[in-house]
Design a protein around this motif. Sequence first.
Motif, PDB file in Angstrom:
ATOM      1  N   ASP A   1       0.835  -1.198   0.000  1.00 32.03           N
ATOM      2  CA  ASP A   1       0.000   0.000   0.000  1.00 32.03           C
ATOM      3  C   ASP A   1       0.873   1.252   0.000  1.00 32.03           C
ATOM      4  O   ASP A   1       0.659   2.184  -0.792  1.00 32.03           O
ATOM      5  CB  ASP A   1      -0.924  -0.012   1.218  1.00 32.03           C
ATOM      6  CG  ASP A   1      -1.878   1.174   1.244  1.00 32.03           C
ATOM      7  OD1 ASP A   1      -2.920   1.101   0.555  1.00 32.03           O
ATOM      8  OD2 ASP A   1      -1.580   2.167   1.922  1.00 32.03           O
TER       9      ASP A   1
ATOM     10  N   HIS B   1      -8.779  -4.415   0.050  1.00 34.54           N
ATOM     11  CA  HIS B   1      -8.400  -3.004   0.012  1.00 34.54           C
ATOM     12  C   HIS B   1      -7.104  -2.818  -0.780  1.00 34.54           C
ATOM     13  O   HIS B   1      -6.991  -1.896  -1.595  1.00 34.54           O
ATOM     14  CB  HIS B   1      -8.210  -2.475   1.441  1.00 34.54           C
ATOM     15  CG  HIS B   1      -7.812  -1.038   1.512  1.00 34.54           C
ATOM     16  ND1 HIS B   1      -8.714  -0.014   1.370  1.00 34.54           N
ATOM     17  CD2 HIS B   1      -6.594  -0.457   1.700  1.00 34.54           C
ATOM     18  CE1 HIS B   1      -8.071   1.149   1.470  1.00 34.54           C
ATOM     19  NE2 HIS B   1      -6.793   0.907   1.676  1.00 34.54           N
TER      20      HIS B   1
ATOM     21  N   GLU C   1      -7.391  -3.285  -4.653  1.00 34.31           N
ATOM     22  CA  GLU C   1      -7.985  -2.178  -5.401  1.00 34.31           C
ATOM     23  C   GLU C   1      -6.918  -1.401  -6.177  1.00 34.31           C
ATOM     24  O   GLU C   1      -7.220  -0.747  -7.174  1.00 34.31           O
ATOM     25  CB  GLU C   1      -8.693  -1.209  -4.444  1.00 34.31           C
ATOM     26  CG  GLU C   1      -9.980  -1.743  -3.842  1.00 34.31           C
ATOM     27  CD  GLU C   1     -10.588  -0.770  -2.845  1.00 34.31           C
ATOM     28  OE1 GLU C   1     -10.075   0.371  -2.726  1.00 34.31           O
ATOM     29  OE2 GLU C   1     -11.577  -1.146  -2.188  1.00 34.31           O
ATOM     30  N   HIS C   2      -5.670  -1.512  -5.739  1.00 36.11           N
ATOM     31  CA  HIS C   2      -4.596  -0.788  -6.406  1.00 36.11           C
ATOM     32  C   HIS C   2      -4.366  -1.281  -7.834  1.00 36.11           C
ATOM     33  O   HIS C   2      -3.846  -0.534  -8.672  1.00 36.11           O
ATOM     34  CB  HIS C   2      -3.298  -0.919  -5.610  1.00 36.11           C
ATOM     35  CG  HIS C   2      -3.303  -0.173  -4.320  1.00 36.11           C
ATOM     36  ND1 HIS C   2      -3.377  -0.806  -3.103  1.00 36.11           N
ATOM     37  CD2 HIS C   2      -3.263   1.145  -4.049  1.00 36.11           C
ATOM     38  CE1 HIS C   2      -3.364   0.101  -2.143  1.00 36.11           C
ATOM     39  NE2 HIS C   2      -3.304   1.292  -2.684  1.00 36.11           N
TER      40      HIS C   2
ATOM     41  N   LEU D   1      -6.644   0.716  -9.929  1.00 37.54           N
ATOM     42  CA  LEU D   1      -6.189   2.107  -9.877  1.00 37.54           C
ATOM     43  C   LEU D   1      -4.971   2.308 -10.779  1.00 37.54           C
ATOM     44  O   LEU D   1      -4.901   3.280 -11.551  1.00 37.54           O
ATOM     45  CB  LEU D   1      -5.850   2.489  -8.439  1.00 37.54           C
ATOM     46  CG  LEU D   1      -5.439   3.949  -8.186  1.00 37.54           C
ATOM     47  CD1 LEU D   1      -6.554   4.897  -8.600  1.00 37.54           C
ATOM     48  CD2 LEU D   1      -5.074   4.164  -6.723  1.00 37.54           C
TER      49      LEU D   1
ATOM     50  N   MET E   1     -11.521   7.103  -8.304  1.00 39.56           N
ATOM     51  CA  MET E   1     -11.241   5.872  -7.561  1.00 39.56           C
ATOM     52  C   MET E   1     -10.301   6.134  -6.405  1.00 39.56           C
ATOM     53  O   MET E   1     -10.430   5.529  -5.334  1.00 39.56           O
ATOM     54  CB  MET E   1     -10.652   4.810  -8.492  1.00 39.56           C
ATOM     55  CG  MET E   1     -10.425   3.480  -7.779  1.00 39.56           C
ATOM     56  SD  MET E   1      -9.986   2.128  -8.860  1.00 39.56           S
ATOM     57  CE  MET E   1     -10.026   0.771  -7.632  1.00 39.56           C
TER      58      MET E   1
ATOM     59  N   GLU F   1     -12.335   7.453  -3.586  1.00 39.98           N
ATOM     60  CA  GLU F   1     -13.139   6.374  -3.001  1.00 39.98           C
ATOM     61  C   GLU F   1     -12.270   5.447  -2.152  1.00 39.98           C
ATOM     62  O   GLU F   1     -12.693   4.970  -1.098  1.00 39.98           O
ATOM     63  CB  GLU F   1     -13.804   5.568  -4.125  1.00 39.98           C
ATOM     64  CG  GLU F   1     -14.724   4.470  -3.635  1.00 39.98           C
ATOM     65  CD  GLU F   1     -15.390   3.715  -4.767  1.00 39.98           C
ATOM     66  OE1 GLU F   1     -16.007   2.671  -4.491  1.00 39.98           O
ATOM     67  OE2 GLU F   1     -15.289   4.163  -5.933  1.00 39.98           O
ATOM     68  N   HIS F   2     -11.043   5.221  -2.605  1.00 39.98           N
ATOM     69  CA  HIS F   2     -10.102   4.368  -1.874  1.00 39.98           C
ATOM     70  C   HIS F   2      -9.811   4.948  -0.490  1.00 39.98           C
ATOM     71  O   HIS F   2      -9.764   4.220   0.506  1.00 39.98           O
ATOM     72  CB  HIS F   2      -8.802   4.255  -2.684  1.00 39.98           C
ATOM     73  CG  HIS F   2      -7.795   3.324  -2.109  1.00 39.98           C
ATOM     74  ND1 HIS F   2      -7.913   1.952  -2.164  1.00 39.98           N
ATOM     75  CD2 HIS F   2      -6.625   3.571  -1.471  1.00 39.98           C
ATOM     76  CE1 HIS F   2      -6.866   1.395  -1.586  1.00 39.98           C
ATOM     77  NE2 HIS F   2      -6.069   2.356  -1.150  1.00 39.98           N
TER      78      HIS F   2
ATOM     79  N   ASN G   1     -12.872   4.462   1.711  1.00 44.30           N
ATOM     80  CA  ASN G   1     -12.983   3.069   2.134  1.00 44.30           C
ATOM     81  C   ASN G   1     -11.997   2.747   3.244  1.00 44.30           C
ATOM     82  O   ASN G   1     -12.303   1.989   4.168  1.00 44.30           O
ATOM     83  CB  ASN G   1     -12.734   2.133   0.943  1.00 44.30           C
ATOM     84  CG  ASN G   1     -13.881   2.122  -0.040  1.00 44.30           C
ATOM     85  OD1 ASN G   1     -14.992   2.521   0.294  1.00 44.30           O
ATOM     86  ND2 ASN G   1     -13.617   1.685  -1.256  1.00 44.30           N
TER      87      ASN G   1
END
Length: 218
Positions: free
Chosen positions: A136, A180, A183-184, A187, A202, A205-206, A209
Amino acid sequence: MTTTAEIADSESMAERSYRILRDRLIMLDIAPGDPINEAALAADLGTGRTPMREALKRLEIDHLVVSYPRRGTFATGVDVTELASISDVRFSLESLATRRAAEEKGGIYREELEKTREAISGLDSLHDHRQLIEFDLKVHRLIYQAANNHHLEEALVRLDNLATRIWCMVLNRLPDIHQHISEHVTLIDLILAGDSEAAAAMAGEHILNFEKTVRSVL
């Protein structure tokens, strides 16, 4: 007389010390409130006291350590009540940085983004939380660099570091965070495709979230 080479070496050691200590503080390897022993850390990192002091000055600006006269330097506490304020600013700046990165389709960081995308695609929910959080951090830092605005990058790195400390503080109470992190992949795809509007949306939104996930266990 100090030579140019000695100055450059000192600066590089200060930078190395800063990055290592920063990540230890972010991941809570140095626990909130722990005293910072300059001599012990300098010996551990194989650096001198001067580069170590320079690193600690930068970390104090980042709100990761705090110094008290006659008491010493300590790792700052983690204040979960700051989450809303941090997320509020990140929502706007992350969207902006991601938009800029997408407009350049990753720019000179395109290849690194592609490699990171592939690495994340190969992850599964069995990977430990620490490794997922490290991914992340890597993705966000790449996006900030790809935005090609050092003022924006500096602000976002500092905010992301503080948010990650909060995340690590509640890590053992969180549900699976694999979704989570995965999701990258989407993106990064949007950034590489140059879809700036969708990428920016996005990214926002990330962030929302992330805040929702952390709040669910507070």
